[in-house]
Design a protein around this motif. Structure first.
Motif, PDB file in Angstrom:
ATOM      1  N   ASN A 110       0.410  -1.689   0.170  1.00  0.00           N
ATOM      2  CA  ASN A 110      -0.289  -0.265   0.151  1.00  0.00           C
ATOM      3  C   ASN A 110       1.086   1.478   0.736  1.00  0.00           C
ATOM      4  O   ASN A 110      -0.149   2.376  -0.444  1.00  0.00           O
ATOM      5  N   HIS A 111       2.176   1.181   0.892  1.00  0.00           N
ATOM      6  CA  HIS A 111       2.808   2.293   0.635  1.00  0.00           C
ATOM      7  C   HIS A 111       3.392   2.492  -1.100  1.00  0.00           C
ATOM      8  O   HIS A 111       3.638   3.650  -1.265  1.00  0.00           O
ATOM      9  N   HIS A 112       3.637   1.566  -1.717  1.00  0.00           N
ATOM     10  CA  HIS A 112       4.160   1.458  -3.519  1.00  0.00           C
ATOM     11  C   HIS A 112       2.726   2.471  -2.755  1.00  0.00           C
ATOM     12  O   HIS A 112       2.816   3.550  -4.779  1.00  0.00           O
ATOM     13  N   ALA A 113       1.809   1.744  -3.633  1.00  0.00           N
ATOM     14  CA  ALA A 113       0.894   2.813  -4.531  1.00  0.00           C
ATOM     15  C   ALA A 113       0.107   4.010  -3.878  1.00  0.00           C
ATOM     16  O   ALA A 113      -0.064   4.521  -4.856  1.00  0.00           O
ATOM     17  N   TYR A 114       0.335   4.393  -2.993  1.00  0.00           N
ATOM     18  CA  TYR A 114       0.834   5.796  -2.228  1.00  0.00           C
ATOM     19  C   TYR A 114       1.094   6.850  -3.621  1.00  0.00           C
ATOM     20  O   TYR A 114       1.342   7.711  -3.511  1.00  0.00           O
ATOM     21  N   ALA A 115       2.350   5.725  -2.950  1.00  0.00           N
ATOM     22  CA  ALA A 115       3.397   6.736  -3.916  1.00  0.00           C
ATOM     23  C   ALA A 115       3.075   7.152  -5.216  1.00  0.00           C
ATOM     24  O   ALA A 115       3.285   7.895  -5.197  1.00  0.00           O
ATOM     25  N   ALA A 116       2.780   5.999  -5.576  1.00  0.00           N
ATOM     26  CA  ALA A 116       2.782   6.042  -7.410  1.00  0.00           C
ATOM     27  C   ALA A 116       1.541   6.877  -7.291  1.00  0.00           C
ATOM     28  O   ALA A 116       1.997   7.535  -8.288  1.00  0.00           O
ATOM     29  N   SER A 117       0.443   6.895  -6.725  1.00  0.00           N
ATOM     30  CA  SER A 117      -0.177   7.631  -6.284  1.00  0.00           C
ATOM     31  C   SER A 117       0.321   9.245  -6.705  1.00  0.00           C
ATOM     32  O   SER A 117      -0.366   9.899  -7.521  1.00  0.00           O
ATOM     33  N   ARG A 118       1.016   9.423  -5.950  1.00  0.00           N
ATOM     34  CA  ARG A 118       1.191  10.662  -5.669  1.00  0.00           C
ATOM     35  C   ARG A 118       2.480  11.068  -6.823  1.00  0.00           C
ATOM     36  O   ARG A 118       1.631  12.374  -7.469  1.00  0.00           O
ATOM     37  N   LEU A 119       3.087  10.149  -7.236  1.00  0.00           N
ATOM     38  CA  LEU A 119       3.998  10.643  -8.575  1.00  0.00           C
ATOM     39  C   LEU A 119       3.656  11.108  -9.791  1.00  0.00           C
ATOM     40  O   LEU A 119       3.792  12.262 -10.246  1.00  0.00           O
ATOM     41  N   ARG A 120       2.125  10.358 -10.063  1.00  0.00           N
ATOM     42  CA  ARG A 120       1.505  11.016 -10.735  1.00  0.00           C
ATOM     43  C   ARG A 120       0.385  11.775 -11.016  1.00  0.00           C
ATOM     44  O   ARG A 120      -0.019  12.971 -11.663  1.00  0.00           O
ATOM     45  N   LEU A 121      -0.034  12.421  -9.674  1.00  0.00           N
ATOM     46  CA  LEU A 121      -0.927  13.741  -9.118  1.00  0.00           C
ATOM     47  C   LEU A 121       0.566  14.810  -9.264  1.00  0.00           C
ATOM     48  O   LEU A 121      -0.106  15.762 -10.260  1.00  0.00           O
ATOM     49  N   LEU A 122       1.399  14.556  -9.562  1.00  0.00           N
ATOM     50  CA  LEU A 122       2.365  15.825  -9.890  1.00  0.00           C
ATOM     51  C   LEU A 122       2.796  15.085 -11.248  1.00  0.00           C
ATOM     52  O   LEU A 122       4.183  16.251 -11.395  1.00  0.00           O
ATOM     53  N   ASP A 123       3.054  14.158 -11.492  1.00  0.00           N
ATOM     54  CA  ASP A 123       2.922  14.365 -13.501  1.00  0.00           C
ATOM     55  C   ASP A 123       4.787  13.777 -12.997  1.00  0.00           C
ATOM     56  O   ASP A 123       5.893  14.605 -14.089  1.00  0.00           O
ATOM     57  N   LEU A 124       5.381  13.437 -12.136  1.00  0.00           N
ATOM     58  CA  LEU A 124       6.643  13.079 -12.080  1.00  0.00           C
ATOM     59  C   LEU A 124       7.542  11.750 -12.506  1.00  0.00           C
ATOM     60  O   LEU A 124       7.194  10.419 -12.046  1.00  0.00           O
ATOM     61  N   SER A 125       7.606  12.030 -14.069  1.00  0.00           N
ATOM     62  CA  SER A 125       7.063  10.516 -14.957  1.00  0.00           C
ATOM     63  C   SER A 125       8.509   9.798 -14.530  1.00  0.00           C
ATOM     64  O   SER A 125       8.957   8.532 -14.732  1.00  0.00           O
ATOM     65  N   THR A 126       9.466  10.501 -14.749  1.00  0.00           N
ATOM     66  CA  THR A 126      11.012  10.088 -14.719  1.00  0.00           C
ATOM     67  C   THR A 126      10.983   9.210 -13.014  1.00  0.00           C
ATOM     68  O   THR A 126      11.756   8.803 -12.985  1.00  0.00           O
ATOM     69  N   ALA A 127      10.414   9.352 -12.487  1.00  0.00           N
ATOM     70  CA  ALA A 127      10.492   8.761 -10.295  1.00  0.00           C
ATOM     71  C   ALA A 127       9.274   7.340 -10.635  1.00  0.00           C
ATOM     72  O   ALA A 127       9.947   7.090 -10.280  1.00  0.00           O
ATOM     73  N   LEU A 128       8.475   8.075 -11.361  1.00  0.00           N
ATOM     74  CA  LEU A 128       7.668   6.607 -11.959  1.00  0.00           C
ATOM     75  C   LEU A 128       8.449   5.233 -12.087  1.00  0.00           C
ATOM     76  O   LEU A 128       7.563   4.438 -12.600  1.00  0.00           O
ATOM     77  N   ILE A 129       9.143   5.822 -13.446  1.00  0.00           N
ATOM     78  CA  ILE A 129       9.444   4.972 -14.503  1.00  0.00           C
ATOM     79  C   ILE A 129      11.090   4.178 -13.231  1.00  0.00           C
ATOM     80  O   ILE A 129      10.995   3.358 -13.645  1.00  0.00           O
ATOM     81  N   ALA A 130      11.687   4.378 -12.330  1.00  0.00           N
ATOM     82  CA  ALA A 130      12.693   3.866 -11.653  1.00  0.00           C
ATOM     83  C   ALA A 130      11.298   3.571 -10.964  1.00  0.00           C
ATOM     84  O   ALA A 130      12.195   2.372 -10.336  1.00  0.00           O
ATOM     85  N   LEU A 131      10.308   3.452 -10.832  1.00  0.00           N
ATOM     86  CA  LEU A 131       9.742   2.985  -8.989  1.00  0.00           C
ATOM     87  C   LEU A 131       9.415   1.417 -10.075  1.00  0.00           C
ATOM     88  O   LEU A 131       9.139   0.984 -10.076  1.00  0.00           O
TER      89      LEU A 131
END
Length: 183
Positions: A110-131
């Motif tokens: 659930n920590h992964h899902a939370y971080a990923a959703s916030r990354l999408r919200l902020l449009d941080l695609s580079t961090a999403l790719i690393a995740l």
């Protein structure tokens, strides 16, 4: 009398113009203050999102590194085990220990899902790719250890650790850059 009348009109015009200038200036300054306050609130919310992303990603990363550390320890301690045999009591005990650690990791998902959703919200695609890269390795490790029930050699585990650390480093580099903490 006519000069008195002109002085009265002159004073009234000066007062009126002063009031008009004061009103316009007050309106403009109030608008600037409102915009500044709004920008500060946006920055605070964005920083709060970054803090939440980092906290949740840390929890997720650490939970999986604990799984990999256990697999590494088993590989070094029991170098004669390649595949876990469900008929062997020693192997069953090892697998139960691994499974308990995997359950704790699954709870951290659930920590992964939370971080990923916030990354999408902020449009941080580079961090999403690393995740996503981190998750690709997670799936590889879990498939090998929990579904195939194979304990890999230490060289394979070393490669996993290197790849996981690189993904984590890429993640933090991307977040750091967006957060404005470039080094």
């Amino acid at each position: 009398m006519p000069t008195e009348w002109i002085n009265i009109v002159d004073t009234a015009v000066k007062i009126g113009l002063g009031a008009l200038i004061s009103g316009v200036a007050t309106y403009h300054i109030t608008g600037l203050n409102h915009n500044n306050q709004h920008d500060q609130e946006k920055r605070k919310r964005r920083n709060d999102h970054f803090d939440q992303i980092i906290t949740n990603a840390d929890e997720y990363f650490h939970a999986f590194f604990r799984v990999v550390s256990l697999v590494d320890g088993i590989s070094k301690q029991y170098d004669d085990i390649n595949e876990l045999d469900s008929g062997n009591p020693r192997h069953v005990k090892i697998f139960k220990e691994l499974r308990a650690r995997d359950i704790k990791f699954s709870e951290a998902n659930n920590h992964h899902a939370y971080a990923a959703s916030r990354l999408r919200l902020l449009d941080l695609s580079t961090a999403l790719i690393a995740l996503a890269d981190f998750n690709r390795i997670v799936e590889e490790v879990r498939t090998e250890v929990f579904f195939i029930r194979r304990i890999p050699e230490s060289e394979v585990i070393k490669d996993w650790k290197i790849a996981l650390k690189k993904s984590v480093s890429d993640f933090y580099d991307a977040v750091r850059q967006e957060y404005g903490l470039e080094t």
